[in-house]
Design an enzyme around this catalytic site. Structure first.
Site, PDB file in Angstrom:
ATOM      1  N   PHE A   1       0.856  -1.171   0.000  1.00 49.36           N
ATOM      2  CA  PHE A   1       0.000   0.000   0.000  1.00 49.36           C
ATOM      3  C   PHE A   1       0.897   1.227   0.000  1.00 49.36           C
ATOM      4  O   PHE A   1       1.577   1.524   0.982  1.00 49.36           O
ATOM      5  CB  PHE A   1      -0.939   0.057   1.201  1.00 49.36           C
ATOM      6  CG  PHE A   1      -1.856   1.252   1.135  1.00 49.36           C
ATOM      7  CD1 PHE A   1      -3.023   1.187   0.393  1.00 49.36           C
ATOM      8  CD2 PHE A   1      -1.536   2.444   1.753  1.00 49.36           C
ATOM      9  CE1 PHE A   1      -3.862   2.297   0.284  1.00 49.36           C
ATOM     10  CE2 PHE A   1      -2.358   3.551   1.656  1.00 49.36           C
ATOM     11  CZ  PHE A   1      -3.527   3.475   0.918  1.00 49.36           C
TER      12      PHE A   1
ATOM     13  N   ASP B   1       9.707   2.854   1.503  1.00 48.37           N
ATOM     14  CA  ASP B   1       8.530   3.637   1.844  1.00 48.37           C
ATOM     15  C   ASP B   1       8.330   3.533   3.356  1.00 48.37           C
ATOM     16  O   ASP B   1       7.782   2.561   3.863  1.00 48.37           O
ATOM     17  CB  ASP B   1       7.306   3.103   1.098  1.00 48.37           C
ATOM     18  CG  ASP B   1       6.029   3.882   1.429  1.00 48.37           C
ATOM     19  OD1 ASP B   1       6.019   4.615   2.437  1.00 48.37           O
ATOM     20  OD2 ASP B   1       5.031   3.720   0.692  1.00 48.37           O
TER      21      ASP B   1
ATOM     22  N   LYS C   1       3.181  11.328   6.724  1.00 41.69           N
ATOM     23  CA  LYS C   1       2.402  11.158   7.944  1.00 41.69           C
ATOM     24  C   LYS C   1       3.019  11.862   9.149  1.00 41.69           C
ATOM     25  O   LYS C   1       2.801  13.047   9.344  1.00 41.69           O
ATOM     26  CB  LYS C   1       2.160   9.676   8.211  1.00 41.69           C
ATOM     27  CG  LYS C   1       1.282   9.023   7.132  1.00 41.69           C
ATOM     28  CD  LYS C   1       0.769   7.684   7.543  1.00 41.69           C
ATOM     29  CE  LYS C   1      -0.021   7.001   6.427  1.00 41.69           C
ATOM     30  NZ  LYS C   1      -1.256   7.686   6.071  1.00 41.69           N
TER      31      LYS C   1
END
Length: 401
Positions: free
Chosen positions: A141, A226, A255
């Site tokens: 994801f 990531d 984030k």
């Protein structure tokens, strides 16, 4: 109808149904706790998918944002501003890298990483134009843009959004043999999550990441990590790659870099990689804006103390010990994760992940399900041990049924 029901009904009537949130309407939050419009308090055990590593309303971050709001919030990259150089310098130093390319959201940062790898492949490695390939892992994801869902194996995220962007090869996560077989002279990068978050907090087999690092070096391929969810303290290290002694060619961050205050993301790499860009080839109006830089600089300062990494280690050890005791009792099949981050697979007959999440909500604990039978636990790193234990006791009560 109650205030909650009215707010949810209005949202359902006037917003696209691209999410299925739990039926709670948050009005305020502090630390690891949120309060809804009815005045009920909930323990946040999700932390905005790690965007809120430092808790809700962290005073250092709020004060940094307030101070910058009184000065300047946006210049665009058409002009320099006085927070940009410090942000890039200090983030590069935190990552042990040389250059930073700031963006806003995690998906934008992943798109930037993809573009960077392709341009590096053509200008530095010498791959023929239009032939660059990037290898990714199944069950990944990385975001929801058209290009990113083109290399997703999640049909819910992918279906009905084609035609898809070519140039990606998907291999099983943790399978080095498949990764090696997929590599060709046109491979420019391997893009991986050091821990797959949305897939259920999947930790790769021991030694996998170091061998990926060796293989990418041997084949002159960029290793892109990531760390949007796994990075910036969540796993007990600044970066999840550190657990295996791995330094990738490129970090993708987001984030928690914005502290849950503003969206901040970045690609961080060497001058040899990010140096391929020339003016006009990539950019963002809001990327690296003064407000974002001010907040991110405070995040970097907080991470430099090591306090939050230590908390994630200590509380994470406790979390996994307590969750481990739930395995084998019939209600929990498997627990995975690292640091203050766990995926809990609920056994058949004890409810779906959604049902367990709803029952926990009724007991004033907020988590989120994924892939049917799994719930994810990732509280803010500022949570107290007492609050963490209380949240875990609510999970035990739900599973006792």
């Amino acid at each position: 109808m109650s205030t909650t029901e009215t707010a949810i009904a209005s949202a359902e009537a006037h917003s696209a149904h691209n999410y299925h949130p739990l039926p709670v309407v948050v009005a305020s939050a502090e630390g690891a706790w949120m309060t809804d419009v009815e005045g009920r308090r909930y323990l946040d055990m999700l932390a905005g998918y790690s965007a809120l590593n430092f808790g809700h309303g962290n005073r250092r971050l709020i004060e940094a944002a307030k101070a910058q709001l009184d000065r300047v919030t946006l210049t665009s990259r058409a002009f320099h501003h006085d927070r940009f150089a410090d942000f890039c310098t200090q983030l590069a130093e935190l990552c042990g890298m040389e250059m930073v390319l700031p963006m806003n959201t995690g998906a934008e940062a992943v798109e930037t990483a993809v573009k960077t790898a392709r341009k590096w492949g053509y200008r530095v490695k010498g791959v023929p134009d239009g032939m660059a390939k990037i290898i990714v892992a199944a069950n990944n994801f990385h975001g929801r843009t058209t290009t990113i869902i083109s290399f997703s194996t999640d049909q819910e995220a992918r279906a009905d959004f084609g035609p898809y962007t070519p140039g990606f090869e998907i291999v099983p996560y943790g399978d080095l043999t498949a990764l090696r077989a997929a590599m060709t002279d046109n491979t420019v990068a391997v893009l991986l999550e050091p821990i797959q978050g949305e897939a259920g907090v999947l930790v790769p087999p021991p030694g996998y990441l170091p061998r990926v690092r060796e293989l990418t070096r041997e084949r002159d391929v960029l290793f892109i990590a990531d760390e949007i969810q796994s990075g910036l303290g969540r796993t007990g290290k600044t970066f999840a790659c550190e657990h295996e002694g791995v330094v990738p060619d490129m970090y993708v961050l987001g984030k928690a870099l914005g502290g849950g205050v503003v969206p901040v993301s970045a690609v961080v790499s060497s001058a040899a990689v990010l140096g391929v860009y020339r003016p006009g080839e990539h950019g963002s109006t809001f990327g690296g804006n003064p407000l974002a830089c001010a907040v991110a600089l405070e995040v970097i300062a907080m991470l430099r103390t090591g306090e939050f990494q230590q908390r994630a280690t200590e509380l994470g050890d406790h979390l996994h010990q307590e969750l481990g005791l739930m395995v084998g009792g019939g209600a929990v099949e498997t627990v995975r994760g690292r640091g203050l981050w766990a995926g809990v697979d609920i056994a058949p007959g004890h409810g779906t992940g959604r049902e367990v999440s709803e029952k926990l909500m009724d007991r004033r604990v907020l988590v989120k399900d994924t892939h049917g039978s799994t719930i994810r636990i990732a509280p803010p790193l500022v949570i107290s041990k007492e609050d963490l234990d209380w949240g875990l006791e609510q999970l035990r009560e739900v599973l006792r049924g």
